[in-house]
Enzyme design. Structure first.
Site, PDB file in Angstrom:
ATOM      1  N   GLN A 284       0.798  -1.222   0.000  1.00 35.29           N
ATOM      2  CA  GLN A 284       0.000   0.000   0.000  1.00 35.29           C
ATOM      3  C   GLN A 284       0.832   1.274   0.000  1.00 35.29           C
ATOM      4  O   GLN A 284       0.334   2.333  -0.391  1.00 35.29           O
ATOM      5  CB  GLN A 284      -0.947   0.011   1.200  1.00 35.29           C
ATOM      6  CG  GLN A 284      -2.040  -1.058   1.116  1.00 35.29           C
ATOM      7  CD  GLN A 284      -2.966  -1.033   2.309  1.00 35.29           C
ATOM      8  OE1 GLN A 284      -2.669  -1.637   3.333  1.00 35.29           O
ATOM      9  NE2 GLN A 284      -4.074  -0.334   2.204  1.00 35.29           N
TER      10      GLN A 284
ATOM     11  N   HIS B 131      -1.776  -5.306 -12.746  1.00 37.99           N
ATOM     12  CA  HIS B 131      -1.204  -5.201 -14.091  1.00 37.99           C
ATOM     13  C   HIS B 131      -1.985  -6.013 -15.116  1.00 37.99           C
ATOM     14  O   HIS B 131      -2.174  -5.576 -16.251  1.00 37.99           O
ATOM     15  CB  HIS B 131       0.255  -5.668 -14.075  1.00 37.99           C
ATOM     16  CG  HIS B 131       1.151  -4.803 -13.247  1.00 37.99           C
ATOM     17  ND1 HIS B 131       2.419  -5.203 -12.855  1.00 37.99           N
ATOM     18  CD2 HIS B 131       0.970  -3.562 -12.728  1.00 37.99           C
ATOM     19  CE1 HIS B 131       2.968  -4.235 -12.140  1.00 37.99           C
ATOM     20  NE2 HIS B 131       2.109  -3.239 -12.045  1.00 37.99           N
TER      21      HIS B 131
ATOM     22  N   ARG C  20       3.904   0.197  13.018  1.00 45.30           N
ATOM     23  CA  ARG C  20       3.572  -1.142  12.538  1.00 45.30           C
ATOM     24  C   ARG C  20       3.635  -1.139  11.017  1.00 45.30           C
ATOM     25  O   ARG C  20       2.924  -0.380  10.355  1.00 45.30           O
ATOM     26  CB  ARG C  20       2.176  -1.564  13.014  1.00 45.30           C
ATOM     27  CG  ARG C  20       1.784  -2.944  12.513  1.00 45.30           C
ATOM     28  CD  ARG C  20       0.430  -3.403  13.038  1.00 45.30           C
ATOM     29  NE  ARG C  20       0.103  -4.669  12.420  1.00 45.30           N
ATOM     30  CZ  ARG C  20      -0.919  -4.873  11.585  1.00 45.30           C
ATOM     31  NH1 ARG C  20      -1.774  -3.892  11.311  1.00 45.30           N
ATOM     32  NH2 ARG C  20      -1.122  -6.060  11.047  1.00 45.30           N
TER      33      ARG C  20
ATOM     34  N   HIS D   7       1.200  -9.294   5.002  1.00 47.86           N
ATOM     35  CA  HIS D   7       0.044  -8.416   4.858  1.00 47.86           C
ATOM     36  C   HIS D   7      -0.426  -8.460   3.399  1.00 47.86           C
ATOM     37  O   HIS D   7      -0.341  -7.472   2.676  1.00 47.86           O
ATOM     38  CB  HIS D   7       0.398  -6.994   5.283  1.00 47.86           C
ATOM     39  CG  HIS D   7      -0.796  -6.120   5.548  1.00 47.86           C
ATOM     40  ND1 HIS D   7      -0.922  -5.355   6.674  1.00 47.86           N
ATOM     41  CD2 HIS D   7      -1.932  -5.898   4.818  1.00 47.86           C
ATOM     42  CE1 HIS D   7      -2.068  -4.677   6.633  1.00 47.86           C
ATOM     43  NE2 HIS D   7      -2.695  -5.005   5.519  1.00 47.86           N
TER      44      HIS D   7
ATOM     45  N   GLU E  35      -4.982 -10.219   9.354  1.00 50.50           N
ATOM     46  CA  GLU E  35      -6.366 -10.441   8.953  1.00 50.50           C
ATOM     47  C   GLU E  35      -6.578 -11.688   8.091  1.00 50.50           C
ATOM     48  O   GLU E  35      -6.883 -11.613   6.900  1.00 50.50           O
ATOM     49  CB  GLU E  35      -6.916  -9.217   8.220  1.00 50.50           C
ATOM     50  CG  GLU E  35      -6.876  -7.956   9.047  1.00 50.50           C
ATOM     51  CD  GLU E  35      -7.516  -6.759   8.360  1.00 50.50           C
ATOM     52  OE1 GLU E  35      -7.942  -5.832   9.070  1.00 50.50           O
ATOM     53  OE2 GLU E  35      -7.596  -6.763   7.113  1.00 50.50           O
TER      54      GLU E  35
ATOM     55  N   ASN F 196      -7.622  -5.900  14.835  1.00 50.54           N
ATOM     56  CA  ASN F 196      -7.973  -4.838  13.892  1.00 50.54           C
ATOM     57  C   ASN F 196      -9.469  -4.599  14.016  1.00 50.54           C
ATOM     58  O   ASN F 196     -10.278  -5.464  13.657  1.00 50.54           O
ATOM     59  CB  ASN F 196      -7.639  -5.233  12.456  1.00 50.54           C
ATOM     60  CG  ASN F 196      -6.155  -5.180  12.166  1.00 50.54           C
ATOM     61  OD1 ASN F 196      -5.347  -4.897  13.051  1.00 50.54           O
ATOM     62  ND2 ASN F 196      -5.782  -5.445  10.927  1.00 50.54           N
TER      63      ASN F 196
END
Length: 489
Positions: free
Chosen positions: A38, A58, A96, A141, A186, A328
């Protein structure tokens, strides 16, 4: 009296002040967060290999809002020192962030170790420590190396071995300086949205089978990495955990036993699927999951359950294998028993026999799935305490999306309400020790591109220099951290 007041708060949606000033304990930690794909950019820089998100953006650009991608993102690959200064200016205790597996192993295995990628994280970690900010590393992640996906990805049982080799490389390199670790971020999004909906990479649709294979393999991998950490890399005060995304489920009608049962089922499927094997006294999957999926599998004519069997040996190998519960929390919902007829392919969602709705009075963020329910965070923290004998909880993500405005009053209102809910939970006896604001920067918000902004710092993605500008929420958080008090509106 406190329990009765808490019940009233959950039903009413607010609590009246007692006039007593609540303060965060001196050892309570505050931080902010990001994830490699991200923010980093540098998608093919210095020997990095492609991830499943590189492949998705892509090969299928039209699936992402405005055909956007993370090729450059916030360019934190080059601007990491600026990010560290933002954390320091906000008085944050920790940062984090996640390691990009394909940056340190271009092909995902020991034959493709990339020293330049390892050096990048060395530089980031050293810069954080030099500025008195603790690194908190997430090993995974969501950005699986594409080479691993091509051999079945997270549904291939060999993923446990591949992940162990990757984790060993990273822990060997950084565990002398890093105290806080987590294995997976997650699992419910990784598996249920990557293999179930699908609306995340790798876009594999196996809603009633693949999601459970993925989840099972991630739990097995987590246990292996915890044992590896314990045996070879644990240092004084260091911790290894897992990050579970979960919102609180309120029964639509608290006087309706079916709705109460539906809310519990929703919690056990979404939170308990990953929490119960690790944090409960008995281990294994939640009994309601085992019962429901076994029964449905028989009705479907299957020779065995779609939920993988967890032997006593496996249960014992997972139980207690986490030093903290990484939570989370973003939002909550109302649950009612579903009335639909089951038809077509089975799925994780229909296995629950529940229907979730939102209260129309709850404020809605730019992300339509995100509503502000501070009392849900308090309920969630107490649920973990009561289910799992009050483990240490670190809130590893908590945040609000908007259009990127600098006067982010909606985010401040959200954080104010949720930080007060944390203080209430501490008063309830919950062992919560930290709060992480998602996110440090406006960043690539997966399928929504750059249209939904979670950052406490604005990033101008139209400027090649990617300048960062603090939003009003930075001053709000800085004040909370300095005073240990959440100010009233």
């Amino acid at each position: 009296m406190k329990a009765q007041l808490f019940a009233v708060c959950l039903v009413a949606g607010f609590c009246l002040s007692t006039g007593q000033v609540q303060t965060f304990p001196p050892n309570f930690l505050f931080g902010s967060a990001s994830a490699s794909y991200q923010v980093e950019g540098g998608w093919d820089a210095d020997g990095k290999g492609p991830s499943i998100w590189d492949e998705l953006t892509h090969k299928y650009p039209d699936k992402v809002y405005n055909r956007e991608n993370g090729d450059i993102a916030c360019n934190s690959y080059e601007l990491y020192k600026e990010d560290v200064q933002l954390l320091k200016d906000a008085n944050m205790d920790f940062y984090r962030f996640s390691i990009s597996w394909s940056r340190v192993m271009s092909g995902g295995d020991n034959a493709t170790v990339n020293e330049a990628g390892l050096q990048y994280y060395d530089n980031l970690i050293n810069e954080l420590i030099a500025n008195d900010i603790q690194p908190m590393i997430t090993l995974y992640h969501w950005d699986l190396p594409q080479a691993i996906q091509e051999i079945g990805g997270l549904t291939n049982p060999l993923i446990v071995r591949y992940f162990e080799d990757y984790a060993d490389l990273v822990l060997k390199r950084y565990s002398d300086r890093v105290k806080y670790w987590s294995t997976f971020n997650e699992p419910i999004i990784i598996c249920q949205h990557g293999y179930g909906n699908p609306d995340r990479a790798p876009f594999v649709y196996s809603a009633g089978i693949g999601v459970y294979l993925c989840s099972h393999n991630l739990l097995l991998a987590h246990g292996k990495i915890y044992d590896l950490f314990d045996a070879k890399y644990r240092t004084e005060g260091s911790k290894m955990g897992i990050v579970i995304s979960c919102g609180f489920s309120f029964p639509l009608d608290e006087n309706n036993p079916d709705d109460v049962a539906a809310a519990d089922r929703a919690m056990q499927f979404s939170c308990g699927m990953y929490g119960h094997p690790i944090f409960s006294r008995t281990g294994g999957y939640p009994p309601i999951m085992v019962e429901v999926i076994n029964e449905l599998s028989k009705k479907e004519g299957r020779a065995w359950s779609r939920l993988p069997y967890m032997s006593a040996e496996v249960r014992d190998s997972l139980r207690g294998k986490s030093d903290y519960y990484g939570l989370n929390y973003y939002s909550s919902g109302l649950e009612t028993a579903s009335t639909y007829e089951r038809s077509g392919e089975p799925s994780f969602w229909t296995d629950q026999y529940t229907s979730g709705i939102k209260n129309a009075s709850w404020p809605v963020a730019k992300s339509t799935w995100l509503v502000s329910v501070p009392e849900g965070l308090r309920g969630m923290l107490n649920w973990i305490k009561n289910q799992y004998d009050n483990p240490e909880i670190i809130i590893t993500e908590n945040g609000w999306s908007d259009d990127g405005e600098l006067e982010d009053t909606g985010r401040i209102a959200y954080l104010r309400g949720h930080l007060k809910a944390v203080l209430d939970a501490i008063d309830d006896g919950v062992n919560v020790t930290g709060h992480t604001t998602w996110s440090l920067l406006d960043n690539f918000e997966w399928m929504m591109g750059y249209s939904e902004r979670f950052g406490i710092h604005y990033v101008d993605f139209d400027d090649p220099a990617r300048p960062r500008t603090p939003k009003a929420s930075v001053a709000f958080l800085r004040n909370v951290i300095q005073t240990r008090i959440v100010p009233d509106e």
